[in-house]
Design a protein around this motif. Sequence first.
Motif, PDB file in Angstrom:
ATOM      1  N   PRO A 117       0.739  -1.009   0.237  1.00  0.00           N
ATOM      2  CA  PRO A 117       0.018   0.048   0.000  1.00  0.00           C
ATOM      3  C   PRO A 117       0.774   1.296   0.089  1.00  0.00           C
ATOM      4  CG  PRO A 117       0.048  -0.945   2.426  1.00  0.00           C
ATOM      5  CD  PRO A 117       0.802  -1.834   1.466  1.00  0.00           C
ATOM      6  N   GLY A 118       0.315   2.453  -0.377  1.00  0.00           N
ATOM      7  CA  GLY A 118       1.065   3.678  -0.691  1.00  0.00           C
ATOM      8  C   GLY A 118       0.618   4.542   0.702  1.00  0.00           C
ATOM      9  N   LEU A 126       5.035   7.653   0.210  1.00  0.00           N
ATOM     10  CA  LEU A 126       5.098   8.814  -0.667  1.00  0.00           C
ATOM     11  C   LEU A 126       5.672   9.812   0.091  1.00  0.00           C
ATOM     12  CD1 LEU A 126       1.207   8.335  -1.806  1.00  0.00           C
ATOM     13  CD2 LEU A 126       3.220   6.961  -2.561  1.00  0.00           C
ATOM     14  N   GLU A 127       5.640  11.015  -0.916  1.00  0.00           N
ATOM     15  CA  GLU A 127       6.248  12.036  -0.738  1.00  0.00           C
ATOM     16  C   GLU A 127       5.666  12.740   0.328  1.00  0.00           C
ATOM     17  OE1 GLU A 127       9.438  13.527  -1.348  1.00  0.00           O
ATOM     18  OE2 GLU A 127      10.009  11.568  -1.965  1.00  0.00           O
ATOM     19  N   ALA A 159      -3.520   5.359   2.741  1.00  0.00           N
ATOM     20  CA  ALA A 159      -3.785   5.702   3.707  1.00  0.00           C
ATOM     21  C   ALA A 159      -3.150   6.924   4.021  1.00  0.00           C
ATOM     22  CB  ALA A 159      -3.717   4.579   5.024  1.00  0.00           C
ATOM     23  N   VAL A 160      -3.483   7.926   4.715  1.00  0.00           N
ATOM     24  CA  VAL A 160      -2.551   9.050   5.347  1.00  0.00           C
ATOM     25  C   VAL A 160      -2.082   8.729   6.479  1.00  0.00           C
ATOM     26  CG1 VAL A 160      -3.035  11.544   6.082  1.00  0.00           C
ATOM     27  CG2 VAL A 160      -3.646  10.860   3.946  1.00  0.00           C
ATOM     28  N   VAL A 161      -1.033   9.436   6.991  1.00  0.00           N
ATOM     29  CA  VAL A 161      -0.221   8.983   8.353  1.00  0.00           C
ATOM     30  C   VAL A 161       0.338  10.268   8.573  1.00  0.00           C
ATOM     31  CG1 VAL A 161       1.830   8.254   9.411  1.00  0.00           C
ATOM     32  CG2 VAL A 161       0.769   6.891   7.593  1.00  0.00           C
ATOM     33  N   VAL A 162      -0.306  10.550   9.968  1.00  0.00           N
ATOM     34  CA  VAL A 162       0.165  11.921  10.650  1.00  0.00           C
ATOM     35  C   VAL A 162       1.233  11.495  11.711  1.00  0.00           C
ATOM     36  CG1 VAL A 162      -0.633  14.001  12.041  1.00  0.00           C
ATOM     37  CG2 VAL A 162      -2.166  12.657  10.483  1.00  0.00           C
ATOM     38  N   THR A 179      -3.681  -6.172   1.932  1.00  0.00           N
ATOM     39  CA  THR A 179      -4.638  -6.979   1.511  1.00  0.00           C
ATOM     40  C   THR A 179      -5.864  -6.407   0.887  1.00  0.00           C
ATOM     41  OG1 THR A 179      -4.240  -8.496   3.494  1.00  0.00           O
ATOM     42  CG2 THR A 179      -6.292  -8.786   2.419  1.00  0.00           C
ATOM     43  N   GLN A 180      -6.059  -5.162   1.275  1.00  0.00           N
ATOM     44  CA  GLN A 180      -7.353  -4.293   0.636  1.00  0.00           C
ATOM     45  C   GLN A 180      -7.132  -4.082  -0.759  1.00  0.00           C
ATOM     46  OE1 GLN A 180      -8.175  -0.417   2.276  1.00  0.00           O
ATOM     47  NE2 GLN A 180     -10.145  -1.016   2.438  1.00  0.00           N
ATOM     48  N   LYS A 181      -5.703  -3.723  -1.158  1.00  0.00           N
ATOM     49  CA  LYS A 181      -5.295  -3.318  -2.120  1.00  0.00           C
ATOM     50  C   LYS A 181      -5.035  -4.415  -3.134  1.00  0.00           C
ATOM     51  CE  LYS A 181      -1.433  -0.800  -4.617  1.00  0.00           C
ATOM     52  NZ  LYS A 181      -0.254   0.207  -4.479  1.00  0.00           N
ATOM     53  N   THR A 182      -4.705  -5.564  -2.497  1.00  0.00           N
ATOM     54  CA  THR A 182      -4.614  -6.955  -3.337  1.00  0.00           C
ATOM     55  C   THR A 182      -5.852  -7.395  -3.788  1.00  0.00           C
ATOM     56  OG1 THR A 182      -2.485  -7.226  -2.209  1.00  0.00           O
ATOM     57  CG2 THR A 182      -3.648  -9.157  -3.511  1.00  0.00           C
ATOM     58  N   LEU A 183      -6.821  -7.502  -3.100  1.00  0.00           N
ATOM     59  CA  LEU A 183      -8.182  -8.025  -3.167  1.00  0.00           C
ATOM     60  C   LEU A 183      -8.745  -7.087  -4.593  1.00  0.00           C
ATOM     61  CD1 LEU A 183      -9.700  -8.235   0.140  1.00  0.00           C
ATOM     62  CD2 LEU A 183      -9.513 -10.178  -1.680  1.00  0.00           C
TER      63      LEU A 183
END
Length: 442
Positions: A3-4, A36-37, A51-54, A121-125
């Motif tokens: 995932p990204g 990602l950047e 997803a976004v990460v803080v 898993t979500q992306k792969t599905l």
Amino acid sequence: MKPGLLPVHLEDVPSETFVRQLGKLKELTSELVDWLEPAHIDRPVPAGTSAVVVPDLSGLAYRMVDSFRRIDVPILLLSTEFGSVLMWDWEIRDHLRRKGVATIAPTSLTECEDVCRTLATQKTLRHSSMLAYQDDLGAGMQPDIFKRFYWWEDECVLDLQKAFGVRVERRSFHDLAARAAAVPDARVEAAWDRLSARTPIVGLAPRGRADALRLYVALGDELDETGDVIAAGINCLNESTTSPTTPCLAWNLLFEERGLMWGCEADLTSMITKTLVHKSLKAPVMMTNLYPYLMGQAALAHERIPFFPPVDEEPENHVLVAHCGFLGVVPQSFATEWTLRPRVLEIVDPSANVIDARLAEGATTIVKIAGDMKTLVVAPSVLTGYHQFTNSDCLNGAVLRVEDGYRFVENLPSHHAILATGDLVRRLEVMSSVLGLDVLKI
């Protein structure tokens, strides 16, 4: 598929804390995700972001609720060097939650890794398919039973595809059986030469072993030709006249070699549940039938046993679990004991095979997705031991103790359920928050 993750900062310019914490997160998770950047929280979320990460929260968050609200992917709060959320960020998280902004805040590196694998898993599905081999649906050997199952319905397929993006392809079991029958003896012998040292078989005639391997080879060929198959199932019991064998050995080998998830009786809801739980949490999983003691004679008659295994107290809070004569299809790498044996159920061909295996005793989580694909039903339990009944359809079943047998029976989505080794309730709740599923604990 990785995932990204998009790291976002609240300040106009990333703080030193942000830069330092992001570096730590990359060290912890780069094998699981693509970073990602970094971007300001008000910048558009790029396509392909999982997803976004803080990494660094501050009081600015109280004044940026609208900025959080516009984010349409999961928001992860990872503000410690240990892959978790800082305790001082609980107030910010609570403020966002009460303003309608859901966030995911792992309490440990294990939960952080679970989140990353769930996103993968979500992306792969969304780029995968599930195969269901069937022809007669509910009109086979046990139509009075099989005609009741939701996984046959087009609505189930549509809801599953809508919820997870996975493609469901129904194929002919007759065609698969014909393909298996045409597998040359040389390929069967080559497969056995490769597998014999690590595949204990007791009592199965040479013909039964050869037929089992033919089906394994044929399924492998179909997987190679199709590509991106994450799970497969066969309507093997109800349409047992289609094939001289059962897919038990094949499912074991294809999981061990390819990671393919399997579906007994082509149960799509079991297939997606096992896929989500194992791929996201790396927990041992398998499907079996539930026979709560509360069901009395209805359960005993089906398993052809005279009584339930004795328990010390509270029989109403106990469940016998068994499938096809033993516990069910357990891959060798999940099992404490494992042997391939001749079939037990009379509705399948005498040459068919079945797995006699055991999961570890102790904490075990019962889990199954509901038919609407929106709720994960979860029950903590303890696998207390194994019990044998001669001349029955329960030659080696297990007993589980649940918290509340009546609540358990009232809220079950199916007689098919997934057993996952360990107490996974909290980890399943975190996984479900990523997938947008509700959790019903019973």
